[in-house]
Design a protein around this motif. Structure first.
Motif, PDB file in Angstrom:
ATOM      1  N   MET A  64       0.849  -1.193   0.000  1.00  0.00           N
ATOM      2  CA  MET A  64       0.000   0.000   0.000  1.00  0.00           C
ATOM      3  C   MET A  64       0.884   1.242   0.000  1.00  0.00           C
ATOM      4  O   MET A  64       1.666   1.453   0.925  1.00  0.00           O
ATOM      5  CB  MET A  64      -0.935  -0.029   1.196  1.00  0.00           C
ATOM      6  N   VAL A  65       0.757   2.027  -1.044  1.00  0.00           N
ATOM      7  CA  VAL A  65       1.528   3.259  -1.198  1.00  0.00           C
ATOM      8  C   VAL A  65       0.590   4.429  -0.906  1.00  0.00           C
ATOM      9  O   VAL A  65      -0.436   4.584  -1.573  1.00  0.00           O
ATOM     10  CB  VAL A  65       2.099   3.374  -2.630  1.00  0.00           C
ATOM     11  N   HIS A  66       0.941   5.219   0.081  1.00  0.00           N
ATOM     12  CA  HIS A  66       0.096   6.357   0.463  1.00  0.00           C
ATOM     13  C   HIS A  66       0.523   7.599  -0.311  1.00  0.00           C
ATOM     14  O   HIS A  66       1.713   7.894  -0.428  1.00  0.00           O
ATOM     15  CB  HIS A  66       0.190   6.605   1.968  1.00  0.00           C
ATOM     16  N   ARG A  67      -0.465   8.305  -0.848  1.00  0.00           N
ATOM     17  CA  ARG A  67      -0.215   9.519  -1.617  1.00  0.00           C
ATOM     18  C   ARG A  67      -0.899  10.702  -0.947  1.00  0.00           C
ATOM     19  O   ARG A  67      -2.042  10.596  -0.513  1.00  0.00           O
ATOM     20  CB  ARG A  67      -0.760   9.386  -3.039  1.00  0.00           C
ATOM     21  N   PRO A  68      -0.205  11.824  -0.863  1.00  0.00           N
ATOM     22  CA  PRO A  68      -0.836  13.017  -0.296  1.00  0.00           C
ATOM     23  C   PRO A  68      -1.922  13.537  -1.235  1.00  0.00           C
ATOM     24  O   PRO A  68      -1.907  13.247  -2.437  1.00  0.00           O
ATOM     25  CB  PRO A  68       0.316  14.023  -0.191  1.00  0.00           C
ATOM     26  N   ALA A  69      -2.831  14.266  -0.684  1.00  0.00           N
ATOM     27  CA  ALA A  69      -3.891  14.889  -1.485  1.00  0.00           C
ATOM     28  C   ALA A  69      -3.390  16.227  -2.015  1.00  0.00           C
ATOM     29  O   ALA A  69      -2.541  16.874  -1.405  1.00  0.00           O
ATOM     30  CB  ALA A  69      -5.132  15.085  -0.629  1.00  0.00           C
ATOM     31  N   GLN A  70      -3.942  16.624  -3.147  1.00  0.00           N
ATOM     32  CA  GLN A  70      -3.616  17.908  -3.758  1.00  0.00           C
ATOM     33  C   GLN A  70      -4.881  18.761  -3.794  1.00  0.00           C
ATOM     34  O   GLN A  70      -5.967  18.252  -4.074  1.00  0.00           O
ATOM     35  CB  GLN A  70      -3.122  17.700  -5.196  1.00  0.00           C
ATOM     36  N   ALA A  71      -4.717  20.034  -3.513  1.00  0.00           N
ATOM     37  CA  ALA A  71      -5.845  20.967  -3.561  1.00  0.00           C
ATOM     38  C   ALA A  71      -5.400  22.283  -4.181  1.00  0.00           C
ATOM     39  O   ALA A  71      -4.238  22.683  -4.044  1.00  0.00           O
ATOM     40  CB  ALA A  71      -6.403  21.204  -2.157  1.00  0.00           C
ATOM     41  N   TRP A  72      -6.331  22.941  -4.833  1.00  0.00           N
ATOM     42  CA  TRP A  72      -6.092  24.262  -5.407  1.00  0.00           C
ATOM     43  C   TRP A  72      -6.574  25.306  -4.415  1.00  0.00           C
ATOM     44  O   TRP A  72      -7.692  25.227  -3.921  1.00  0.00           O
ATOM     45  CB  TRP A  72      -6.846  24.417  -6.723  1.00  0.00           C
ATOM     46  N   CYS A  73      -5.706  26.253  -4.087  1.00  0.00           N
ATOM     47  CA  CYS A  73      -6.088  27.341  -3.192  1.00  0.00           C
ATOM     48  C   CYS A  73      -6.593  28.496  -4.046  1.00  0.00           C
ATOM     49  O   CYS A  73      -5.853  29.048  -4.869  1.00  0.00           O
ATOM     50  CB  CYS A  73      -4.905  27.794  -2.338  1.00  0.00           C
ATOM     51  N   TRP A  74      -7.835  28.871  -3.836  1.00  0.00           N
ATOM     52  CA  TRP A  74      -8.437  29.959  -4.600  1.00  0.00           C
ATOM     53  C   TRP A  74      -7.886  31.313  -4.186  1.00  0.00           C
ATOM     54  O   TRP A  74      -7.955  32.281  -4.960  1.00  0.00           O
ATOM     55  CB  TRP A  74      -9.956  29.935  -4.443  1.00  0.00           C
ATOM     56  N   ASP A  75      -7.334  31.409  -2.997  1.00  0.00           N
ATOM     57  CA  ASP A  75      -6.853  32.705  -2.520  1.00  0.00           C
ATOM     58  C   ASP A  75      -5.431  33.026  -2.977  1.00  0.00           C
ATOM     59  O   ASP A  75      -5.134  34.155  -3.351  1.00  0.00           O
ATOM     60  CB  ASP A  75      -6.956  32.783  -0.994  1.00  0.00           C
ATOM     61  N   CYS A  76      -4.535  32.037  -2.946  1.00  0.00           N
ATOM     62  CA  CYS A  76      -3.155  32.317  -3.353  1.00  0.00           C
ATOM     63  C   CYS A  76      -2.796  31.698  -4.705  1.00  0.00           C
ATOM     64  O   CYS A  76      -1.657  31.802  -5.157  1.00  0.00           O
ATOM     65  CB  CYS A  76      -2.161  31.904  -2.272  1.00  0.00           C
TER      66      CYS A  76
END
Length: 113
Positions: A64-76
């Motif tokens: 099991m390989v754990h991957r971080p989540a990615q998110a787009w910041c609308w402010d920066c």
């Protein structure tokens, strides 16, 4: 405990691949687990072992390989890594994030005989 249904779905995909490729035995499975997938690793391992009994994947190694989540910041206007749905932007501390990835469970690789 949704791990049971996730294991069953994972095994169905493995069995489809086995049939398509005339495989006799699956010896290892690599899964990619997103940080937001809400998969409890120990429960998944337990359920996967049980689900594989009597199949071509019985006794296979589960990686099991754990991957971080990615998110787009609308402010920066930055793509950032997050580890929960309640995370703030590590750049500007904004809560105004749109999750782009990290909520999935994917089969990355199968080792077969």
């Amino acid at each position: 405990m949704h791990e049971v249904s996730l294991c069953q779905s994972t095994l169905e995909i493995i069995e489809q691949q086995v049939k398509q490729n005339a495989v006799k035995k699956v010896t290892a499975v690599w899964l990619e687990i997103g940080a937001l997938s809400c998969v409890e690793e120990s429960a998944f391992r337990f359920c996967f072992d049980i689900a594989c009994r009597g199949t071509v994947a019985q006794g296979c190694q589960l990686h099991m390989v754990h991957r971080p989540a990615q998110a787009w910041c609308w402010d920066c206007s930055e793509m950032v890594e997050i580890d929960s749905h309640q995370s703030v932007c590590p750049q500007c501390q904004s809560l105004n994030l749109k999750v782009e990835s990290g909520d999935s469970l994917r089969i990355k690789e199968l080792e077969v005989e």
